[in-house]
Design a protein around this motif. Structure first.
Motif, PDB file in Angstrom:
ATOM      1  N   THR A 179      29.156  38.816 100.688  1.00 48.26           N
ATOM      2  CA  THR A 179      30.186  37.778 100.702  1.00 48.26           C
ATOM      3  C   THR A 179      31.269  38.115  99.692  1.00 48.26           C
ATOM      4  OG1 THR A 179      29.001  36.420  99.079  1.00 48.26           O
ATOM      5  CG2 THR A 179      28.590  35.945 101.402  1.00 48.26           C
ATOM      6  N   ALA A 180      32.460  37.611  99.986  1.00 49.97           N
ATOM      7  CA  ALA A 180      33.602  37.787  99.093  1.00 49.97           C
ATOM      8  C   ALA A 180      34.502  36.565  99.250  1.00 49.97           C
ATOM      9  CB  ALA A 180      34.375  39.055  99.442  1.00 49.97           C
ATOM     10  N   SER A 181      35.372  36.354  98.292  1.00 46.42           N
ATOM     11  CA  SER A 181      36.337  35.259  98.372  1.00 46.42           C
ATOM     12  C   SER A 181      37.711  35.781  98.001  1.00 46.42           C
ATOM     13  CB  SER A 181      35.946  34.124  97.435  1.00 46.42           C
ATOM     14  OG  SER A 181      36.946  33.114  97.458  1.00 46.42           O
ATOM     15  N   PHE A 182      38.696  35.438  98.813  1.00 41.81           N
ATOM     16  CA  PHE A 182      40.074  35.810  98.523  1.00 41.81           C
ATOM     17  C   PHE A 182      40.935  34.589  98.213  1.00 41.81           C
ATOM     18  CE2 PHE A 182      38.493  39.393 101.051  1.00 41.81           C
ATOM     19  CZ  PHE A 182      38.733  40.413 100.151  1.00 41.81           C
ATOM     20  N   GLY A 183      40.305  33.416  98.209  1.00 39.69           N
ATOM     21  CA  GLY A 183      41.069  32.210  97.904  1.00 39.69           C
ATOM     22  C   GLY A 183      42.268  32.085  98.820  1.00 39.69           C
TER      23      GLY A 183
END
Length: 187
Positions: free
Chosen positions: A149-153
């Motif tokens: 998982t990753a988050s780029f906002g």
């Protein structure tokens, strides 16, 4: 000497005559049997023509493209929420089928947000969205080690704009193949 020759001739003739007249051994007559014919396996007749190899390959490529699209399909979220919508759950269920059939495939789920809110808040919300999708998949049998998982906002908007329509397209999880994509089997 003539007498010996004559006697020899008589004895030889007698031996021949008696040898030719002796009884021959009786052989039991064999019952005549019909020759055994092995039935030949019958092949069912096919009334439909076989598809051309080109058609089969095109069909496979079409199915493979559909499988890849199903796996990479984006899911969307409501404003300021990380709960999965019903359409998102349906999309994730389709991904489960593909992932179960392709154990070498690994994916990355990237959470995104619209432009409203602070950077820190949107990074955290994007992470929660990605984790929600991962949790849904793992709760249904997909090994957690196959999902990153990753988050780029709000840093990578899908659509530019300040309308509710554009914001709704930016509140999403995107899926990316990170391993096993070259071994993907069509479903």
């Amino acid at each position: 000497m003539m007498r010996v020759s004559r006697l020899t001739l008589v004895l030889a003739s007698t031996t021949l005559v008696l040898g030719a007249c002796r009884k021959k051994p009786v052989v039991a007559p064999q019952a005549e049997t019909a020759p055994v014919v092995q039935p030949q396996p019958t092949r069912p007749t096919n009334t439909t023509p076989a598809p051309a190899a080109r058609d089969t390959m095109e069909d496979y490529r079409t199915r493979l493209a559909a499988t890849r699209a199903r796996l990479l399909e984006t899911i969307y979220f409501e404003y300021d929420a990380d709960e999965l919508r019903e359409d998102a759950k349906a999309s994730l269920d389709a991904k489960i089928t593909v992932l179960n059939a392709n154990p070498a495939v690994k994916i990355r789920i990237a959470g995104h947000c619209d432009e409203r809110g602070s950077d820190e808040y949107n990074i955290a919300l994007g992470r929660r969205r990605a984790e929600a999708a991962k949790r849904y998949l793992t709760d249904r049998g997909v090994d957690a080690s196959r999902i990153e998982t990753a988050s780029f906002g709000r840093e990578r908007p899908a659509v530019q704009g300040t309308t509710e329509e554009s914001w709704s397209r930016n509140r999403r999880d995107e899926f990316e193949l990170i391993a096993g994509g070259d071994q993907l089997r069509a479903q």
